[in-house]
Design a protein around this motif. Structure first.
Motif, short mmCIF file in Angstrom:
data_model
loop_
_atom_site.label_atom_id
_atom_site.label_comp_id
_atom_site.label_asym_id
_atom_site.label_seq_id
_atom_site.Cartn_x
_atom_site.Cartn_y
_atom_site.Cartn_z
N ILE A 28 0.87 -1.18 0.00
CA ILE A 28 0.00 0.00 0.00
C ILE A 28 0.89 1.22 0.00
O ILE A 28 1.79 1.36 0.85
CB ILE A 28 -0.91 0.02 1.25
N LEU A 29 0.66 2.15 -0.94
CA LEU A 29 1.45 3.37 -1.05
C LEU A 29 0.58 4.57 -0.70
O LEU A 29 -0.57 4.65 -1.11
CB LEU A 29 1.98 3.53 -2.48
N ASN A 30 1.15 5.50 0.01
CA ASN A 30 0.47 6.75 0.34
C ASN A 30 1.40 7.91 0.03
O ASN A 30 2.60 7.86 0.36
CB ASN A 30 0.09 6.80 1.83
N SER A 31 0.85 8.95 -0.57
CA SER A 31 1.65 10.14 -0.79
C SER A 31 1.74 10.93 0.51
O SER A 31 0.94 10.76 1.43
CB SER A 31 1.05 11.00 -1.91
N ASN A 32 2.74 11.80 0.57
CA ASN A 32 2.95 12.64 1.74
C ASN A 32 2.10 13.90 1.60
O ASN A 32 2.37 14.74 0.74
CB ASN A 32 4.43 12.99 1.86
N PRO A 33 1.07 14.10 2.44
CA PRO A 33 0.19 15.26 2.30
C PRO A 33 0.89 16.59 2.60
O PRO A 33 0.36 17.65 2.29
CB PRO A 33 -0.93 14.99 3.31
N GLU A 34 2.08 16.54 3.19
CA GLU A 34 2.81 17.76 3.50
C GLU A 34 3.60 18.30 2.31
O GLU A 34 4.11 19.42 2.35
CB GLU A 34 3.73 17.53 4.69
N VAL A 35 3.73 17.51 1.24
CA VAL A 35 4.44 17.97 0.05
C VAL A 35 3.54 18.92 -0.72
O VAL A 35 2.45 18.54 -1.16
CB VAL A 35 4.88 16.78 -0.84
N THR A 36 3.96 20.17 -0.85
CA THR A 36 3.16 21.18 -1.55
C THR A 36 3.81 21.62 -2.86
O THR A 36 3.22 22.39 -3.60
CB THR A 36 2.94 22.41 -0.66
N GLN A 37 5.03 21.15 -3.11
CA GLN A 37 5.71 21.46 -4.36
C GLN A 37 6.76 20.41 -4.61
O GLN A 37 7.48 20.01 -3.70
CB GLN A 37 6.37 22.84 -4.30
#
Length: 103
Positions: A3-12
């Protein structure tokens, strides 16, 4: 299964979600006004839009990617991305595909 999840703190910029020798999955956040310069990959590249709008360029074409739209490029094909009007997000998959049988 993984299961992969992106990091919600990445804004750029890139958020690398998975990487092996033959497969790389990246969540790419491109704020309005930003450009990813012309480049190429030695792998097949699939770019799937998940949010906003990104203009995807190759040397021969320009496509506006909106959620649900995707492009697939062959290894070595030059491309670049820009977000001229609004923020955009894509999932980028670099992969070495298995050889296909000729029909």
């Amino acid at each position: 299964m993984k299961i992969l999840n992106s990091n919600p703190e990445v804004t750029q910029g890139p958020d690398q979600m998975f990487k092996t020798t033959n497969l790389k999955i990246t969540h790419l956040v491109l704020p309005k006004g930003k450009v990813i310069k012309r480049h190429r990959s030695l792998m097949t590249v699939t770019v799937v839009s998940i949010k906003g709008s990104i203009v995807f360029h190759t040397d021969d074409a320009k496509t506006v990617l909106t959620p649900g739209k995707a492009v697939v490029m062959t290894p070595g094909e030059f491309h670049w991305l820009e977000a001229p009007d609004q923020d955009g997000e894509v999932i980028v998959v670099h992969g070495v595909l298995a050889p296909q049988e000729e029909e």
